[in-house]
Scaffold this motif. Structure first.
Motif, short mmCIF file in Angstrom:
data_model
loop_
_atom_site.label_atom_id
_atom_site.label_comp_id
_atom_site.label_asym_id
_atom_site.label_seq_id
_atom_site.Cartn_x
_atom_site.Cartn_y
_atom_site.Cartn_z
N SER A 210 0.65 4.67 3.30
CA SER A 210 1.61 4.72 2.19
C SER A 210 0.92 5.14 0.91
N ALA A 211 -0.29 4.60 0.67
CA ALA A 211 -1.01 4.93 -0.56
C ALA A 211 -1.35 6.41 -0.62
N GLU A 212 -1.72 6.98 0.53
CA GLU A 212 -2.12 8.39 0.53
C GLU A 212 -0.93 9.33 0.65
N SER A 213 0.17 8.87 1.22
CA SER A 213 1.34 9.73 1.40
C SER A 213 2.24 9.75 0.17
N PHE A 214 2.27 8.67 -0.60
CA PHE A 214 3.15 8.56 -1.76
C PHE A 214 2.35 8.10 -2.98
N PRO A 215 1.42 8.94 -3.43
CA PRO A 215 0.51 8.51 -4.50
C PRO A 215 1.21 8.20 -5.82
N GLU A 216 2.27 8.96 -6.17
CA GLU A 216 2.92 8.72 -7.45
C GLU A 216 3.61 7.37 -7.47
N GLU A 217 4.33 7.06 -6.39
CA GLU A 217 5.02 5.77 -6.33
C GLU A 217 4.03 4.62 -6.32
N VAL A 218 2.91 4.78 -5.59
CA VAL A 218 1.92 3.71 -5.52
C VAL A 218 1.23 3.54 -6.87
N LYS A 219 1.04 4.62 -7.61
CA LYS A 219 0.47 4.49 -8.96
C LYS A 219 1.39 3.66 -9.85
N GLN A 220 2.70 3.84 -9.70
CA GLN A 220 3.65 3.04 -10.47
C GLN A 220 3.52 1.55 -10.11
N VAL A 221 3.31 1.29 -8.82
CA VAL A 221 3.14 -0.09 -8.39
C VAL A 221 1.90 -0.69 -9.05
N VAL A 222 0.78 0.02 -8.97
CA VAL A 222 -0.48 -0.49 -9.54
C VAL A 222 -0.34 -0.68 -11.04
N ALA A 223 0.36 0.27 -11.71
CA ALA A 223 0.53 0.19 -13.15
C ALA A 223 1.37 -0.99 -13.59
N SER A 224 2.16 -1.58 -12.68
CA SER A 224 3.00 -2.72 -13.04
C SER A 224 2.20 -3.98 -13.30
N GLY A 225 0.92 -3.98 -12.91
CA GLY A 225 0.08 -5.15 -13.15
C GLY A 225 0.03 -6.13 -12.01
N CYS A 226 0.57 -5.76 -10.85
CA CYS A 226 0.61 -6.67 -9.71
C CYS A 226 -0.76 -6.77 -9.04
N GLU A 227 -0.87 -7.69 -8.11
CA GLU A 227 -2.02 -7.76 -7.21
C GLU A 227 -1.75 -6.82 -6.03
N VAL A 228 -2.80 -6.17 -5.52
CA VAL A 228 -2.68 -5.29 -4.37
C VAL A 228 -3.51 -5.84 -3.22
N GLY A 229 -2.87 -6.02 -2.06
CA GLY A 229 -3.55 -6.46 -0.86
C GLY A 229 -3.43 -5.42 0.23
#
Length: 571
Positions: free
Chosen positions: A334-353
């Motif tokens: 998912s991270a490599e296939s949808f980089p823009e959406e995943v960047k939005q997730v990371v930018a939200s300030g959440c924890e990533v597992g």
């Protein structure tokens, strides 16, 4: 549930009475629901629209049933009373609070169309008639079956059924029901509550109307009143007055004073809520959901998850101020296939597992493949966030002993895939693989208990934060064509009530528990599901305002619990 006599522990003596509130989603209806719950009643709230109540504690919520139905459809009203009786027994009290918009306001009669007149007057009369008819029919049938009268039998109708002659109560219905209810039950009564509105002024607060309803519903307080229309005026006075003042005011048909509530002290028990999101997207169709019959339409659901579901969930979490207090478990695919959406997730300030690469289950891999996948996903996550990942959730909860070995080796702090307990973290277990029984061999070869390590009983400090199918959205609410345990065609309110029931029982019976809520953009991003998630999380935030809930990232919960347990061992 058999009908119980109303106890006499409070001023009104309404405890354990069953109240059926029609039109419960309106302002007055909602306050009526709250008031009767506060008076110790069991309440069935009936309406076609959802009822939104905040700050209802566990004990009160256990006495509330929400029934969706059409106030103007006889079959729906019948079904509503049937549902009410099935849950709480026959209703003792009916609150008629159904109404439609008054299209006649400000319009001379010579300009009204027949349809407008019917909608303004006839429909209101119909909804009131249906509620009263089937309430009294329920009373008759239950009294015939039990051979005894129901206690504290009362009907209370709101202004919308009395003002301006809408329901015909001024023209005979009130008097007629007053006489007929006595034929069914010697204590039966009917009264109307009429909020008084002066020119250019708002009427009394809904809470004051609701408390007047409770007063009129009480045999102990108002058993001598029937067939009356009680006016409630707007009041600026303090609502906490003694009951003699209330009784005196009502006897003069002026209920500007209100009924004192019998509030119980809420339980202060910190519950840590772990909101997490598994961003499976297309990867969900590649590993554990791989099937030779998968088609383009199936993969399309994965694109929906990433490109529609993710932005929707991000907006919802931001709206509720939960963006930084949740954890996203993201497969490498998912991270490599949808980089823009995943960047939005990371930018939200959440924890990533981590969540595998292609959502592969551990039992699909060799130990070497499992190691390679974990190392690759750690690199992807670190490049995304700039931090080493410390949390892991196994795709479809499919992990094995070798998975935990790897998590230990690479210094992970927690896993969120097991359920040795459903609301408390625990140290990751150290157990040998369970061996299937070979029934071709003598029973003596396989009759033995589970064996655990005698020297190292667990894998501390590696923590397990519980999670499984009952804590997530996808299995019940997403149709996966080739997965046996998927459903999809489930009313979201079934899951909403399941989660609420879990929360309320845990709140009342466990000390310092955790409450995991797991979402998938594939499922919770769908238009008919995301509203339920927002309602549920908003409801949990109401408990946060009461000081009983704290939203935390999964890693924060794991560290809190680990430190608590290790400090106990050293003290």
């Amino acid at each position: 549930m058999p009908n119980e006599s109303c106890s006499r522990r409070s001023f009104l003596g309404l405890e354990n009475c069953h109240v059926f509130v029609s039109g419960a989603s309106g302002a007055i209806g909602g306050e009526a629901v709250r008031e009767f719950l506060d008076q110790g009643c069991r309440v069935t709230a009936f309406d076609s629209r959802p009822l939104q109540l905040s700050g209802i504690d566990a004990e009160r919520f256990s006495r509330l049933q929400l029934v969706n139905g059409d106030l103007f459809d006889e079959a729906s009203v019948i079904a509503g009373f049937s549902n009410a009786q099935e849950r709480f027994g026959p209703p003792n009290i009916l609150v008629v609070n159904s109404f439609t918009e008054d299209l006649a306001t400000g319009c001379p009669i010579w300009e009204l169309t027949l349809d407008e007149w019917k909608k303004s007057y006839q429909n209101d009369a119909q909804s009131s008639f249906l509620a009263i008819k089937h309430f009294l029919r329920s009373v008759r049938e239950n009294q015939q079956h039990s051979g005894a009268e129901l206690s504290n039998l009362a009907i209370v109708v709101t202004e919308t059924e009395t003002g301006n002659g809408k329901a015909g109560l001024h023209y005979g219905l009130l008097d007629r029901v007053r006489e007929e209810v006595r034929q069914l039950n010697s204590e039966g009564r009917i009264n109307a509550v009429a909020p008084d509105v002066m020119d250019d002024e708002q009427g009394p607060a809904p809470v004051d109307v609701a408390r007047t309803m409770a007063f009129l519903a009480s045999k102990r307080a108002a058993g001598h009143i029937s067939g009356q229309r009680i006016r409630v005026e707007k009041s600026n006075q303090d609502s906490t007055v003694n009951t003699r003042q209330v009784a005196k005011a009502v006897s003069k048909t002026d209920t500007r004073e209100s009924i004192p509530r019998s509030l119980s002290k809420p339980k202060r028990n910190k519950i840590r809520v772990a909101v997490s999101i598994d961003l499976d997207a297309v990867s969900g169709w590649l590993g554990t959901n791989s099937h030779p019959d998968n088609v383009l339409a199936d993969y399309s659901a994965g694109f929906f998850a990433a490109r529609v579901g993710v932005p929707r969930l991000l907006r919802m979490l931001k709206k509720l101020d939960l963006s930084e207090r949740c954890t996203w478990f993201i497969p490498g695919h998912s991270a490599e296939s949808f980089p823009e959406e995943v960047k939005q997730v990371v930018a939200s300030g959440c924890e990533v597992g981590l969540h595998g690469y292609a959502h592969e289950g551990a039992y699909q891999l060799t130990p070497e493949q499992e190691r390679d996948v974990l190392v690759r996903c750690m690199e992807i996550a670190q490049n995304l966030t700039g931090k080493k990942p410390v949390g892991y959730r196994a795709p479809l909860y499919q992990l094995r002993e070798s998975t935990l070995d790897l998590l230990e080796e690479f210094g992970f702090e927690y896993d969120a895939s097991l359920t040795d307990h459903d609301c408390h973290p625990f140290f990751a277990p150290r157990r040998p693989p369970l061996q299937p029984i070979d029934f071709s061999k003598p029973a003596s070869t396989w009759m033995h208990p589970v064996k655990e390590s005698p020297t190292l009983p667990d894998r501390r400090p590696l923590v397990c934060v519980p999670c499984n199918y009952y804590m997530e959205d996808m299995t019940p609410m997403q149709f996966l064509p080739h997965t046996e345990n998927s459903q999809g065609y489930v009313d979201v309110r079934v899951i909403e009530n399941l989660w609420r029931d879990r929360f309320l029982w845990i709140r009342d019976n466990e000390e310092e528990p955790v409450f995991p809520v797991l979402m998938h953009p594939d499922t919770s991003g769908m238009a008919h599901v995301i509203g339920m998630l927002e309602r549920t999380l908003s409801w949990l935030k109401d408990w946060e305002r009461e000081g009983e809930v704290e939203f935390l990232q999964t890693g924060e919960i794991a560290r809190w619990w680990k430190n608590k347990m290790l400090s106990k061992e050293t003290s």
